[in-house]
Design a protein around this motif. Structure first.
Motif, PDB file in Angstrom:
ATOM      1  N   ILE A  51       0.865  -1.173   0.000  1.00  0.00           N
ATOM      2  CA  ILE A  51       0.000   0.000   0.000  1.00  0.00           C
ATOM      3  C   ILE A  51       0.904   1.225   0.000  1.00  0.00           C
ATOM      4  O   ILE A  51       1.761   1.366   0.867  1.00  0.00           O
ATOM      5  CB  ILE A  51      -0.902   0.039   1.255  1.00  0.00           C
ATOM      6  CG1 ILE A  51      -1.655  -1.281   1.428  1.00  0.00           C
ATOM      7  CG2 ILE A  51      -1.854   1.227   1.186  1.00  0.00           C
ATOM      8  CD1 ILE A  51      -2.539  -1.657   0.274  1.00  0.00           C
ATOM      9  N   ASN A  52       0.712   2.103  -0.979  1.00  0.00           N
ATOM     10  CA  ASN A  52       1.537   3.303  -1.003  1.00  0.00           C
ATOM     11  C   ASN A  52       0.746   4.505  -0.530  1.00  0.00           C
ATOM     12  O   ASN A  52      -0.479   4.472  -0.440  1.00  0.00           O
ATOM     13  CB  ASN A  52       2.153   3.532  -2.394  1.00  0.00           C
ATOM     14  CG  ASN A  52       1.120   3.838  -3.442  1.00  0.00           C
ATOM     15  OD1 ASN A  52       0.326   4.747  -3.291  1.00  0.00           O
ATOM     16  ND2 ASN A  52       1.133   3.076  -4.515  1.00  0.00           N
ATOM     17  N   ASP A  53       1.440   5.560  -0.204  1.00  0.00           N
ATOM     18  CA  ASP A  53       0.801   6.739   0.374  1.00  0.00           C
ATOM     19  C   ASP A  53      -0.152   7.438  -0.588  1.00  0.00           C
ATOM     20  O   ASP A  53      -1.043   8.169  -0.166  1.00  0.00           O
ATOM     21  CB  ASP A  53       1.818   7.712   0.947  1.00  0.00           C
ATOM     22  CG  ASP A  53       2.859   8.174  -0.054  1.00  0.00           C
ATOM     23  OD1 ASP A  53       2.820   7.739  -1.224  1.00  0.00           O
ATOM     24  OD2 ASP A  53       3.703   8.977   0.333  1.00  0.00           O
ATOM     25  N   ALA A  54      -0.036   7.186  -1.875  1.00  0.00           N
ATOM     26  CA  ALA A  54      -0.961   7.786  -2.836  1.00  0.00           C
ATOM     27  C   ALA A  54      -2.385   7.277  -2.602  1.00  0.00           C
ATOM     28  O   ALA A  54      -3.349   7.978  -2.889  1.00  0.00           O
ATOM     29  CB  ALA A  54      -0.512   7.485  -4.256  1.00  0.00           C
ATOM     30  N   ALA A  55      -2.521   6.071  -2.074  1.00  0.00           N
ATOM     31  CA  ALA A  55      -3.846   5.527  -1.782  1.00  0.00           C
ATOM     32  C   ALA A  55      -4.537   6.317  -0.675  1.00  0.00           C
ATOM     33  O   ALA A  55      -5.761   6.304  -0.579  1.00  0.00           O
ATOM     34  CB  ALA A  55      -3.737   4.058  -1.374  1.00  0.00           C
ATOM     35  N   GLU A  58     -12.847   7.881   4.798  1.00  0.00           N
ATOM     36  CA  GLU A  58     -12.441   7.248   3.548  1.00  0.00           C
ATOM     37  C   GLU A  58     -11.256   6.306   3.776  1.00  0.00           C
ATOM     38  O   GLU A  58     -11.202   5.213   3.185  1.00  0.00           O
ATOM     39  CB  GLU A  58     -12.076   8.299   2.510  1.00  0.00           C
ATOM     40  CG  GLU A  58     -13.267   9.089   1.997  1.00  0.00           C
ATOM     41  CD  GLU A  58     -12.878  10.275   1.138  1.00  0.00           C
ATOM     42  OE1 GLU A  58     -13.570  10.519   0.136  1.00  0.00           O
ATOM     43  OE2 GLU A  58     -11.876  10.963   1.464  1.00  0.00           O
ATOM     44  N   LYS A  59     -10.325   6.696   4.620  1.00  0.00           N
ATOM     45  CA  LYS A  59      -9.180   5.835   4.939  1.00  0.00           C
ATOM     46  C   LYS A  59      -9.650   4.560   5.625  1.00  0.00           C
ATOM     47  O   LYS A  59      -9.149   3.471   5.341  1.00  0.00           O
ATOM     48  CB  LYS A  59      -8.180   6.569   5.835  1.00  0.00           C
ATOM     49  CG  LYS A  59      -7.433   7.669   5.128  1.00  0.00           C
ATOM     50  CD  LYS A  59      -6.518   8.392   6.101  1.00  0.00           C
ATOM     51  CE  LYS A  59      -5.893   9.624   5.493  1.00  0.00           C
ATOM     52  NZ  LYS A  59      -5.044  10.341   6.435  1.00  0.00           N
ATOM     53  N   GLU A 112     -10.783  -1.310   5.520  1.00  0.00           N
ATOM     54  CA  GLU A 112     -11.754  -2.404   5.613  1.00  0.00           C
ATOM     55  C   GLU A 112     -11.802  -3.213   4.329  1.00  0.00           C
ATOM     56  O   GLU A 112     -11.856  -4.443   4.365  1.00  0.00           O
ATOM     57  CB  GLU A 112     -13.134  -1.851   5.951  1.00  0.00           C
ATOM     58  CG  GLU A 112     -13.226  -1.334   7.373  1.00  0.00           C
ATOM     59  CD  GLU A 112     -14.506  -0.564   7.653  1.00  0.00           C
ATOM     60  OE1 GLU A 112     -15.390  -0.473   6.772  1.00  0.00           O
ATOM     61  OE2 GLU A 112     -14.631  -0.040   8.778  1.00  0.00           O
ATOM     62  N   GLU A 113     -11.758  -2.538   3.185  1.00  0.00           N
ATOM     63  CA  GLU A 113     -11.752  -3.232   1.892  1.00  0.00           C
ATOM     64  C   GLU A 113     -10.492  -4.069   1.732  1.00  0.00           C
ATOM     65  O   GLU A 113     -10.545  -5.197   1.250  1.00  0.00           O
ATOM     66  CB  GLU A 113     -11.878  -2.239   0.749  1.00  0.00           C
ATOM     67  CG  GLU A 113     -13.249  -1.611   0.649  1.00  0.00           C
ATOM     68  CD  GLU A 113     -13.348  -0.536  -0.414  1.00  0.00           C
ATOM     69  OE1 GLU A 113     -12.344  -0.250  -1.113  1.00  0.00           O
ATOM     70  OE2 GLU A 113     -14.441   0.031  -0.553  1.00  0.00           O
ATOM     71  N   LEU A 114      -9.365  -3.525   2.144  1.00  0.00           N
ATOM     72  CA  LEU A 114      -8.112  -4.266   2.069  1.00  0.00           C
ATOM     73  C   LEU A 114      -8.171  -5.512   2.946  1.00  0.00           C
ATOM     74  O   LEU A 114      -7.817  -6.612   2.513  1.00  0.00           O
ATOM     75  CB  LEU A 114      -6.936  -3.378   2.491  1.00  0.00           C
ATOM     76  CG  LEU A 114      -5.573  -4.053   2.535  1.00  0.00           C
ATOM     77  CD1 LEU A 114      -5.176  -4.552   1.158  1.00  0.00           C
ATOM     78  CD2 LEU A 114      -4.536  -3.096   3.069  1.00  0.00           C
ATOM     79  N   ASN A 115      -8.649  -5.353   4.170  1.00  0.00           N
ATOM     80  CA  ASN A 115      -8.759  -6.498   5.074  1.00  0.00           C
ATOM     81  C   ASN A 115      -9.701  -7.562   4.518  1.00  0.00           C
ATOM     82  O   ASN A 115      -9.434  -8.761   4.627  1.00  0.00           O
ATOM     83  CB  ASN A 115      -9.208  -6.047   6.456  1.00  0.00           C
ATOM     84  CG  ASN A 115      -8.115  -5.332   7.198  1.00  0.00           C
ATOM     85  OD1 ASN A 115      -6.938  -5.548   6.954  1.00  0.00           O
ATOM     86  ND2 ASN A 115      -8.497  -4.457   8.113  1.00  0.00           N
TER      87      ASN A 115
END
Length: 51
Positions: free
Chosen positions: A17-21, A29-30, A35-38
């Motif tokens: 995961i990069n900081d641009a995300a 939003e973060k 949650e989507e990543l998990n």
């Protein structure tokens, strides 16, 4: 762009995961992104154990 988090699965998959995300995102939003990543990581892990 910097890597802020890195997951490695038992199947050998590396998810970076990069900081641009996270750039210009609200805390809500973060949280949704996390949650989507998990959820996606859980799906990957469950598919590994199902066969």
């Amino acid at each position: 762009m910097a890597i802020v988090m890195e997951y490695k699965t038992a199947a050998g998959v590396t998810i970076k995961i990069n900081d641009a995300a996270y750039a210009d995102k609200t805390e809500k939003e973060k949280q949704v992104l996390r949650e989507e990543l998990n959820k996606n990581i859980s799906t990957l892990l469950l598919s590994k154990f199902k066969g």
